[in-house]
Design a protein around this motif. Structure first.
Motif, PDB file in Angstrom:
ATOM      1  N   VAL A 161       0.897  -1.234   0.031  1.00  0.00           N
ATOM      2  CA  VAL A 161      -0.020  -0.127   0.077  1.00  0.00           C
ATOM      3  C   VAL A 161       0.798   1.218   0.042  1.00  0.00           C
ATOM      4  CG1 VAL A 161      -1.657   1.386   1.257  1.00  0.00           C
ATOM      5  CG2 VAL A 161      -1.830  -0.984   1.054  1.00  0.00           C
ATOM      6  N   LEU A 162       1.947   1.442   0.979  1.00  0.00           N
ATOM      7  CA  LEU A 162       2.696   2.325   0.943  1.00  0.00           C
ATOM      8  C   LEU A 162       3.515   2.665  -0.527  1.00  0.00           C
ATOM      9  CD1 LEU A 162       4.324   4.556   2.618  1.00  0.00           C
ATOM     10  CD2 LEU A 162       5.919   2.570   3.030  1.00  0.00           C
ATOM     11  N   GLY A 163       3.803   1.709  -1.198  1.00  0.00           N
ATOM     12  CA  GLY A 163       4.549   1.829  -2.286  1.00  0.00           C
ATOM     13  C   GLY A 163       3.789   2.118  -3.578  1.00  0.00           C
ATOM     14  N   SER A 164       2.451   1.804  -3.517  1.00  0.00           N
ATOM     15  CA  SER A 164       1.425   2.081  -4.817  1.00  0.00           C
ATOM     16  C   SER A 164       1.166   3.403  -4.925  1.00  0.00           C
ATOM     17  CB  SER A 164       0.193   1.221  -4.301  1.00  0.00           C
ATOM     18  OG  SER A 164      -0.338   2.083  -3.405  1.00  0.00           O
ATOM     19  N   THR A 165       0.923   3.768  -6.211  1.00  0.00           N
ATOM     20  CA  THR A 165       0.631   5.054  -6.808  1.00  0.00           C
ATOM     21  C   THR A 165      -0.546   5.627  -6.287  1.00  0.00           C
ATOM     22  OG1 THR A 165       2.066   4.839  -8.707  1.00  0.00           O
ATOM     23  CG2 THR A 165       0.519   6.636  -8.764  1.00  0.00           C
ATOM     24  N   VAL A 166      -0.675   6.522  -5.620  1.00  0.00           N
ATOM     25  CA  VAL A 166      -1.968   7.070  -4.969  1.00  0.00           C
ATOM     26  C   VAL A 166      -2.692   7.913  -6.018  1.00  0.00           C
ATOM     27  CG1 VAL A 166      -2.949   8.647  -3.310  1.00  0.00           C
ATOM     28  CG2 VAL A 166      -0.943   7.345  -2.849  1.00  0.00           C
ATOM     29  N   THR A 167      -3.790   7.663  -6.350  1.00  0.00           N
ATOM     30  CA  THR A 167      -4.740   8.379  -7.319  1.00  0.00           C
ATOM     31  C   THR A 167      -5.925   9.233  -6.860  1.00  0.00           C
ATOM     32  OG1 THR A 167      -5.785   6.571  -7.944  1.00  0.00           O
ATOM     33  CG2 THR A 167      -4.029   6.868  -9.261  1.00  0.00           C
ATOM     34  N   SER A 168      -5.916   8.770  -5.779  1.00  0.00           N
ATOM     35  CA  SER A 168      -7.438   9.496  -5.090  1.00  0.00           C
ATOM     36  C   SER A 168      -7.154  10.492  -3.840  1.00  0.00           C
ATOM     37  CB  SER A 168      -8.341   8.511  -4.240  1.00  0.00           C
ATOM     38  OG  SER A 168      -7.505   8.039  -3.266  1.00  0.00           O
ATOM     39  N   TYR A 169      -8.018  11.591  -3.616  1.00  0.00           N
ATOM     40  CA  TYR A 169      -7.689  12.387  -2.762  1.00  0.00           C
ATOM     41  C   TYR A 169      -8.523  12.588  -1.742  1.00  0.00           C
ATOM     42  CZ  TYR A 169      -4.499  14.337  -6.551  1.00  0.00           C
ATOM     43  OH  TYR A 169      -3.457  14.172  -7.526  1.00  0.00           O
ATOM     44  N   ALA A 170      -8.663  13.629  -0.752  1.00  0.00           N
ATOM     45  CA  ALA A 170      -9.411  13.654   0.511  1.00  0.00           C
ATOM     46  C   ALA A 170      -9.390  12.398   1.255  1.00  0.00           C
ATOM     47  CB  ALA A 170     -10.766  14.008  -0.066  1.00  0.00           C
ATOM     48  N   VAL A 171      -8.236  11.686   1.437  1.00  0.00           N
ATOM     49  CA  VAL A 171      -8.137  10.679   2.293  1.00  0.00           C
ATOM     50  C   VAL A 171      -8.547  10.842   3.782  1.00  0.00           C
ATOM     51  CG1 VAL A 171      -6.298   9.523   0.581  1.00  0.00           C
ATOM     52  CG2 VAL A 171      -5.645  10.936   2.388  1.00  0.00           C
ATOM     53  N   SER A 172      -8.810   9.934   4.384  1.00  0.00           N
ATOM     54  CA  SER A 172      -8.889   9.944   5.945  1.00  0.00           C
ATOM     55  C   SER A 172      -8.485   8.759   6.566  1.00  0.00           C
ATOM     56  CB  SER A 172     -10.665  10.174   6.033  1.00  0.00           C
ATOM     57  OG  SER A 172     -11.112   8.973   5.743  1.00  0.00           O
ATOM     58  N   PHE A 173      -8.083   8.883   7.614  1.00  0.00           N
ATOM     59  CA  PHE A 173      -7.396   7.592   8.400  1.00  0.00           C
ATOM     60  C   PHE A 173      -8.146   7.582   9.843  1.00  0.00           C
ATOM     61  CE2 PHE A 173      -4.000   9.491   5.834  1.00  0.00           C
ATOM     62  CZ  PHE A 173      -3.920   8.365   5.261  1.00  0.00           C
ATOM     63  N   SER A 174      -8.432   6.211  10.378  1.00  0.00           N
ATOM     64  CA  SER A 174      -9.112   6.258  11.373  1.00  0.00           C
ATOM     65  C   SER A 174      -8.325   6.132  12.870  1.00  0.00           C
ATOM     66  CB  SER A 174      -9.573   4.614  11.310  1.00  0.00           C
ATOM     67  OG  SER A 174      -8.664   3.676  11.310  1.00  0.00           O
ATOM     68  N   ASP A 175      -7.253   6.605  12.858  1.00  0.00           N
ATOM     69  CA  ASP A 175      -6.312   6.612  14.054  1.00  0.00           C
ATOM     70  C   ASP A 175      -5.999   7.799  14.560  1.00  0.00           C
ATOM     71  OD1 ASP A 175      -4.596   6.225  12.012  1.00  0.00           O
ATOM     72  OD2 ASP A 175      -3.472   5.043  13.022  1.00  0.00           O
ATOM     73  N   LEU A 176      -6.304   8.939  13.921  1.00  0.00           N
ATOM     74  CA  LEU A 176      -5.792  10.371  14.074  1.00  0.00           C
ATOM     75  C   LEU A 176      -6.472  11.142  15.295  1.00  0.00           C
ATOM     76  CD1 LEU A 176      -5.132  11.480  10.314  1.00  0.00           C
ATOM     77  CD2 LEU A 176      -3.768  10.194  12.010  1.00  0.00           C
ATOM     78  N   THR A 177      -7.222  10.451  15.957  1.00  0.00           N
ATOM     79  CA  THR A 177      -7.880  11.045  17.096  1.00  0.00           C
ATOM     80  C   THR A 177      -7.998   9.971  18.329  1.00  0.00           C
ATOM     81  OG1 THR A 177     -10.050  10.598  16.439  1.00  0.00           O
ATOM     82  CG2 THR A 177      -9.517  12.644  15.790  1.00  0.00           C
ATOM     83  N   ASN A 178      -7.764  10.634  19.524  1.00  0.00           N
ATOM     84  CA  ASN A 178      -7.852   9.440  20.614  1.00  0.00           C
ATOM     85  C   ASN A 178      -9.256   9.317  21.061  1.00  0.00           C
ATOM     86  OD1 ASN A 178      -8.766  11.942  22.020  1.00  0.00           O
ATOM     87  ND2 ASN A 178      -6.511  12.359  22.841  1.00  0.00           N
ATOM     88  N   SER A 179      -9.481   8.803  22.010  1.00  0.00           N
ATOM     89  CA  SER A 179     -10.798   8.084  22.517  1.00  0.00           C
ATOM     90  C   SER A 179     -11.802   9.621  22.954  1.00  0.00           C
ATOM     91  CB  SER A 179     -10.728   7.314  23.778  1.00  0.00           C
ATOM     92  OG  SER A 179     -10.053   7.910  24.750  1.00  0.00           O
ATOM     93  N   LYS A 180     -11.178  10.593  23.443  1.00  0.00           N
ATOM     94  CA  LYS A 180     -11.965  11.888  23.585  1.00  0.00           C
ATOM     95  C   LYS A 180     -12.198  12.658  22.330  1.00  0.00           C
ATOM     96  CE  LYS A 180     -10.013  11.817  28.417  1.00  0.00           C
ATOM     97  NZ  LYS A 180      -9.157  12.398  29.429  1.00  0.00           N
TER      98      LYS A 180
END
Length: 564
Positions: free
Chosen positions: A14-33
């Motif tokens: 996944v890291l090495g693949s070419t990225v073609t989409s934008y506005a990505v989001s990740f599930s671990d960028l906030t804490n429990s609060k």
């Protein structure tokens, strides 16, 4: 274990693949609060630009270390994809044997060949990517800085007289100082505090450096058409002003719409028509923003101004889109004239950082003719030490007089919370005193250390030991170590494991990430069977019960029990 290896391979793909989409989001960028990770704004920015992607489970893992292979892959994304591809195609045959010899993974080969062909490092460095067990080595913070400067073709801007002001500056190898100083000048790395050059660079730190340096990259230049100036991202639909003024005041500066971020300017750099500004917000977070200078509306003290009119120390309100600054509204720093009774935190030939009675720290430049006295005698700035008490006179924001004195301190029953050993056989000891306050003091070659009525050395100082301290200001003269306190119990879930250096990261019940250190004396057990195990048996996702000693953001474990 096979399942974990497969997951790791998928993550690398996944890291090495070419990225073609934008506005990505990740599930671990906030804490429990719900509070965002400090690097989330940078991760979103480089994700939207297509510079990186996350893992197959939808996470980014901002606290995880970056391997040397991945570091070069990340930096190669600062160039157009076609250039990387063409360079690899043209030179693949030349390097294949060497790449095979040193077990360079397939996904990283195009980037590494591009780096070799552009002299980011030499052929001999190929052996430093993979260890003898065919595991990837982690990139250190100072290494990442060196290669980032080379990736951006900034070596001609290095200063032969570069000096850095970090508290641990003496631990940075001489060859890297100019590179780190240059990135500090450009607002890409902080310029004060501890740099920790030999610590592994994390994915969050990588995101910040790539995000701030992107406007100066070759990829940004190629993407400059049909994009926001300096961002390389598709031009967003303008956000309407919620409450527009019906009849604007002709003399008022109209700022563009955007998210407003406020703080104090820590650094500002104008280079190649780009503007990079770093601020410290009210929570102490250091945030970086950039754009083409021509794309930023600037006002100082309510009047239209140029980017070069903005100075370090100004209060500022930024109008931003992700990490792109579109408007900058600054209030100039007023001259400070006062006399303070304070504790010296750090003293250099050019500035002094002081701690006031309310706990707040301030930093001021030193006048070339400043009158310095210590213990009633004429002195120089080099005679001042961290922990000295001082009466400091400040005129027009410049220190003109200092009356300092050494303070003899006797602290009983402190608890050691951390030890950082320097290359010159000195050390910085962190401990908690009887009032629960965290203090840091220095140990030198002249310090006397006792343990069980015998002389001891710096290596005998461990987290969890009770101690008595006798110090002159913040320099320990005599340290007496007693027995370690009774270990505490911690529970959590493993998020990453480093079997080479015997540590792992875990998340506790409050979703806080903690580093857990082990050594040859740490007992590791399967909680269900009770059988003794090894570091290699620890895996991501396992629940752990730990007995050990808590330091500053680290636990030194004496026993680890795991289960699923």
């Amino acid at each position: 274990m096979k399942k974990s290896i497969l997951s790791l391979l998928v993550a690398f793909m996944v890291l090495g693949s070419t990225v073609t989409s934008y506005a990505v989001s990740f599930s671990d960028l906030t804490n429990s609060k719900g509070a965002p990770h400090w690097s989330s704004v940078y991760i979103k920015d480089i994700g939207d630009k297509g510079l990186v992607s996350g893992y197959s489970d939808g996470t980014f893992r901002p606290n995880s270390p970056v391997s040397r292979v991945d570091a070069i892959v990340f930096m190669s994304r600062l160039y157009p994809t076609d250039i990387i591809k063409d360079t690899y195609t043209d030179n693949k045959a030349k390097w294949t044997t060497k790449l095979n010899t040193y077990n360079i993974p397939e996904y990283g080969r195009p980037a590494i060949v591009f780096a070799l062909e552009n002299s980011w490092f030499g052929e001999a460095y190929l052996k430093e990517f993979i260890d003898s067990k065919k595991k990837q080595k982690e990139a250190l913070r100072y290494e990442f800085c060196v290669y980032l400067v080379r990736a951006l073709n900034w070596e001609t801007q290095l200063s032969n007289a570069a000096v850095v002001k970090y508290k641990d500056a003496n631990t940075i190898i001489k060859q890297a100082v100019a590179y780190i100083e240059l990135l500090g000048r450009k607002g890409i790395v902080a310029v004060s505090g501890e740099f920790m050059p030999n610590k592994s660079v994390t994915r969050g730190e990588t995101a910040k450096m790539l995000s701030i340096s992107y406007p100066s990259s070759e990829r940004a230049k190629e993407d400059s058409g049909n994009t926001d100036p300096g961002t390389g991202t598709p031009t967003p639909t303008p956000t309407p002003t919620p409450t527009p003024t019906p009849t604007p005041d002709p003399g008022k500066i109209i700022m563009p719409s955007g998210v407003i971020v406020e703080g104090i300017i820590k650094s500002i750099n104008l280079d190649d028509n780009n503007m990079v500004v770093t601020i410290e917000d009210s929570r102490g977070n250091i945030l970086g923003f950039s754009n083409k200078a021509s794309g930023v509306v600037v006002a100082v003290d309510g009047k239209s101004a140029k980017p070069e009119d903005v100075k370090v120390g100004y209060s500022v309100k930024l109008y931003t889109d992700s990490t792109t600054v579109k408007g900058l509204e600054a209030v100039s720093k007023l001259d400070v004239n006062k006399t303070e009774l304070a504790e010296i935190v750090e003293a250099t030939s050019s500035y002094i950082e002081i701690k006031l009675s309310n706990g707040k720290t301030e930093q001021y430049d030193i006048g070339s003719k400043a009158d310095v006295q210590k213990n009633g005698k004429s002195a120089s700035v080099s005679d001042l030490a961290s922990g000295d008490e001082a009466k400091i006179k400040i005129e027009k924001s410049i220190i003109t007089e200092i009356e300092a004195k050494s303070i003899k301190r006797t602290l009983k029953d402190v608890i050691i919370k951390g030890v950082t050993i320097n290359s010159n056989s000195s050390a910085l000891v962190t401990f908690m005193d009887e009032d629960g306050a965290i203090r840091k003091m220095n140990i030198t070659n002249s310090s006397v250390i006792y343990m069980k009525n015998s002389r001891a050395g710096i290596s005998d100082i461990k987290i969890g030991y009770e101690a008595d301290v006798y110090a002159n200001s913040n320099e320990i003269l005599d340290l007496t170590l007693y027995t370690q306190t009774k270990g505490e119990v911690f529970v959590g879930t493993i998020t990453d494991v480093n079997t080479k250096e015997d540590y792992f990261f875990m998340k506790d019940s409050e979703a806080k990430t903690i580093k857990v250190m082990m050594d040859s004396k740490t007992d590791i057990y399967d909680y269900i069977t009770g059988k003794a195990q090894y570091v290699r048996d620890l895996e991501k996702g396992q629940k752990v019960i730990i007995t050990g000693y808590e330091g500053i953001d680290v636990i030194e474990a004496t026993r680890v029990s795991y289960y699923y």
